[in-house]
Design an enzyme around this catalytic site. Structure first.
Site, PDB file in Angstrom:
ATOM      1  N   HIS A 205       0.820  -1.225   0.000  1.00 36.21           N
ATOM      2  CA  HIS A 205       0.000   0.000   0.000  1.00 36.21           C
ATOM      3  C   HIS A 205       0.846   1.264   0.000  1.00 36.21           C
ATOM      4  O   HIS A 205       0.338   2.342  -0.271  1.00 36.21           O
ATOM      5  CB  HIS A 205      -0.928   0.005   1.220  1.00 36.21           C
TER       6      HIS A 205
ATOM      7  N   ASP B 191       3.547   9.417  -1.013  1.00 30.29           N
ATOM      8  CA  ASP B 191       2.377   8.673  -0.552  1.00 30.29           C
ATOM      9  C   ASP B 191       2.129   7.538  -1.532  1.00 30.29           C
ATOM     10  O   ASP B 191       2.282   7.733  -2.746  1.00 30.29           O
ATOM     11  CB  ASP B 191       1.153   9.605  -0.541  1.00 30.29           C
TER      12      ASP B 191
HETATM   13  P1  ADQ Z   1      -2.991   6.139   4.805  1.00 31.13           P
HETATM   14  O1  ADQ Z   1      -1.590   6.633   4.902  1.00 31.13           O
HETATM   15  O2  ADQ Z   1      -3.704   5.941   6.081  1.00 31.13           O
HETATM   16  O3  ADQ Z   1      -3.044   4.787   3.955  1.00 31.13           O
HETATM   17  P2  ADQ Z   1      -4.929   7.679   2.974  1.00 31.13           P
HETATM   18  O4  ADQ Z   1      -5.061   6.879   1.745  1.00 31.13           O
HETATM   19  O5  ADQ Z   1      -4.724   9.128   2.702  1.00 31.13           O
HETATM   20  O6  ADQ Z   1      -3.734   7.266   3.895  1.00 31.13           O
HETATM   21  O7  ADQ Z   1      -6.223   7.592   3.910  1.00 31.13           O
HETATM   22  C1  ADQ Z   1      -6.886   6.430   4.202  1.00 31.13           C
HETATM   23  C2  ADQ Z   1      -8.257   6.730   4.820  1.00 31.13           C
HETATM   24  O8  ADQ Z   1      -8.127   7.385   6.087  1.00 31.13           O
HETATM   25  C3  ADQ Z   1      -9.135   7.620   3.943  1.00 31.13           C
HETATM   26  O9  ADQ Z   1     -10.330   6.933   3.698  1.00 31.13           O
HETATM   27  C4  ADQ Z   1      -9.355   8.876   4.788  1.00 31.13           C
HETATM   28  O10 ADQ Z   1     -10.665   9.383   4.686  1.00 31.13           O
HETATM   29  C5  ADQ Z   1      -9.088   8.436   6.204  1.00 31.13           C
HETATM   30  N1  ADQ Z   1      -8.524   9.565   6.998  1.00 31.13           N
HETATM   31  C6  ADQ Z   1      -7.302  10.106   6.879  1.00 31.13           C
HETATM   32  N2  ADQ Z   1      -7.152  11.119   7.769  1.00 31.13           N
HETATM   33  C7  ADQ Z   1      -8.302  11.218   8.461  1.00 31.13           C
HETATM   34  C8  ADQ Z   1      -8.766  12.083   9.515  1.00 31.13           C
HETATM   35  N3  ADQ Z   1      -8.001  13.053  10.027  1.00 31.13           N
HETATM   36  N4  ADQ Z   1     -10.027  11.891   9.978  1.00 31.13           N
HETATM   37  C9  ADQ Z   1     -10.799  10.926   9.448  1.00 31.13           C
HETATM   38  N5  ADQ Z   1     -10.422  10.081   8.463  1.00 31.13           N
HETATM   39  C10 ADQ Z   1      -9.187  10.227   7.975  1.00 31.13           C
HETATM   40  C11 ADQ Z   1      -2.142   3.901   3.283  1.00 31.13           C
HETATM   41  C12 ADQ Z   1      -1.121   4.571   2.349  1.00 31.13           C
HETATM   42  C13 ADQ Z   1      -1.850   5.413   1.305  1.00 31.13           C
HETATM   43  C14 ADQ Z   1      -2.872   4.562   0.552  1.00 31.13           C
HETATM   44  C15 ADQ Z   1      -3.757   3.778   1.517  1.00 31.13           C
HETATM   45  C16 ADQ Z   1      -4.621   2.748   0.776  1.00 31.13           C
HETATM   46  O11 ADQ Z   1      -0.212   5.381   3.088  1.00 31.13           O
HETATM   47  O12 ADQ Z   1      -0.924   5.961   0.380  1.00 31.13           O
HETATM   48  O13 ADQ Z   1      -3.687   5.406  -0.240  1.00 31.13           O
HETATM   49  O14 ADQ Z   1      -2.969   3.056   2.470  1.00 31.13           O
HETATM   50  O15 ADQ Z   1      -3.853   1.889   0.026  1.00 31.13           O
END
Ligand code: ADQ
Length: 460
Positions: A157, A365
């Site tokens: 991921h 990311d």
């Molecule tokens: P993450 O680094 O956690 O995931 P991201 O894809 O931006 O990052 O977010 C995942 C979920 O978390 C989204 O559905 C978002 O809505 C939720 N989220 C983030 N911040 C939040 C907040 N402050 N309050 C509520 N909800 C929040 C990892 C990788 C990413 C990749 C995903 C999926 O780092 O690059 O996109 O996995 O593969």
């Protein structure tokens, strides 16, 4: 049809409403085969025996959720240590933040062995096994060592770094060898795949063939990019839901005279939040018409608080936001609202929709799903504009966003200014193009595409 077995560090009950798009999508695939989801329970046992953990299983309709607990020592070396203080920073190109403590690797291996030992007796001969993310790179090798012959796929991921950066991990060759125990290795984007391919050829003495096959360490595997997406229909439903509409109205009322900018992230140094706040300060400094009219709401959900680098970034952010509010704020206008909290998933679309600009500017990311959610939540008649880092995996698809280099503070400020001034017709045209791309790469297409490739794969 083969039964699907998903293995990930954390397991989410797909029926729970708070579950995000990924849990829903994986849950769907599991439901259609009456599958098994295996991972850590989230429980830490104080004084637990290293390499041991109790297995618990529960049913959620026709899906079995099986979890193991981790002892404190295993948790610290496997999760806080090797996963999040070695692999996470290096894979995000942050060698400066990596802590190559030699005691971590033992815990990382031990937990992967524990997972393999507990999972093996639960497997059926024709299961299809899908392992997720950097915590579990050696899982297939451990399973194979115990006699497992089923097809096993891996999906990363987070980004795959360039070969020289990957090679900074003392155990890089072992990690690469472990990847070759899978039948299929999936990456978020073409840049990640290219880095993997270069590593295989330059560092591992292997070769790449035309049909997504790579040969090294005496094995041939399939590797490909499968950009992850969101569940567009689910997120559209959330946007139309009561909570999102309420949030939208409250925000519109409170900020009736202002242009809202929004950032939503997990608290992580890879997300580029301090750079973003500096770009906002540059916007206020260079384009004074935004003073008293633009407000940045930055929502940051707490994350990995036990890792030192995370406490540092929290302090840095608090200092930065305080300074901007002190320098530019007025009695009735606070330029930055920094909120250290997770927003309920049902409210998120309301926040996104109330914003004129979504500022999603990670330094690196894997994908960044917030960028996709932001677009889907917009009003098609009056959409906001996405300012997106070119270093997010999402930038490979979301070409109609305003793509920025987040290290270039001035350039990012200029893009935000452009976004704030963008005429309606251009905003609509960009929105429509982005929506097409987000639909094309939604989460169902990701999981179906991946599983199809896994079925067709076959290592030797
Ligand atoms: P993450 O680094 O956690 O995931 P991201 O894809 O931006 O990052 O977010 C995942 C979920 O978390 C989204 O559905 C978002 O809505 C939720 N989220 C983030 N911040 C939040 C907040 N402050 N309050 C509520 N909800 C929040 C990892 C990788 C990413 C990749 C995903 C999926 O780092 O690059 O996109 O996995 O593969």
């Amino acid at each position: 049809m083969s039964r699907l077995v998903v293995v990930s560090n954390r397991v989410a009950d797909p029926r729970k409403q708070a579950a995000g798009g990924l849990a829903v999508a994986v849950g769907e695939a599991l439901h259609s085969t009456g599958g098994l989801w295996f991972g850590w329970s989230g429980k830490i046992i104080e004084g637990g025996t290293p390499g041991e953990g109790e297995l618990r299983a529960q049913r959620s309709s026709n899906v079995t959720l099986a979890t193991v607990d981790l002892g404190r020592d295993d948790y610290e070396r496997f999760y806080t240590g090797y996963s999040n203080a070695v692999l996470w920073p290096v894979f995000h190109y942050r060698l400066d933040l990596a802590d190559f403590d030699t005691s971590y690797i033992g815990g990382y291996r031990r937990v992967n062995q524990l997972f393999a030992r507990k999972l093996l007796p639960l497997l059926r001969p024709d299961d299809l096994i899908w392992v997720h993310d950097y915590h579990l790179i050696p899982l297939a090798a451990e399973l194979r060592g115990m006699g497992c012959r089923q097809k096993i796929g891996f999906f990363l991921h987070i980004p795959m770094p360039p070969p020289l950066i990957f090679a900074a991990i003392p155990e890089h060759e072992w990690l690469a060898r472990c990847l070759f125990s899978y039948d299929l290795v999936g990456f978020q984007g073409n840049a990640d795949l290219a880095h993997f391919s270069r590593y295989v050829q330059a560092e591992a003495g292997g070769s790449a063939t035309e049909d997504h096959r790579y040969r090294a360490f005496g094995r041939t595997i399939r590797a490909q990019a499968f950009p992850i997406g969101i569940d567009v229909d689910e997120f559209t439903r959330l946007t139309q839901g009561k909570e999102a509409r309420e949030t939208y109205s409250t925000m519109r009322e409170q900020y009736a005279r202002r242009n809202l900018l929004i950032g939503v992230d997990r608290l992580d140094y890879s997300k580029g939040i301090p750079h973003r706040i500096r770009a906002f300060r540059e916007l206020l400094a260079n384009y004074p018409e935004n003073r008293d009219s633009a407000t940045l709401i930055q929502i940051v959900s707490p994350s990995r608080e036990a890792v030192n680098a995370y406490a540092d970034i929290r302090r840095e952010l608090e200092g930065l936001c305080g300074a901007i509010n002190g320098d530019y704020g007025e009695l009735d206008w606070m330029p930055v609202r920094y909120i250290h909290r997770t927003v309920a998933r049902k409210r998120l679309p309301g926040l996104y929709r109330a914003a004129r600009v979504g500022v999603i500017t990670p330094l690196r990311d894997g994908m960044n799903l917030v960028a996709k959610e932001f677009v889907v939540a917009q009003d098609p008649d009056d959409p906001g504009v996405l300012v997106l880092s070119r270093f997010a995996g999402a930038a490979e698809q979301l070409l109609e966003a305003l793509l920025v280099n987040p290290y270039d503070i001035r350039g990012t400020a200029e893009a935000i200014q452009l976004a704030l001034r963008m005429p309606l017709a251009e905003r609509q045209a960009r929105y429509r193009a982005l929506m097409r791309r987000i639909r094309e790469h939604d989460v169902h297409c990701w999981s179906e595409g991946y599983l199809q490739a896994l079925r067709e794969s076959g290592g030797d």
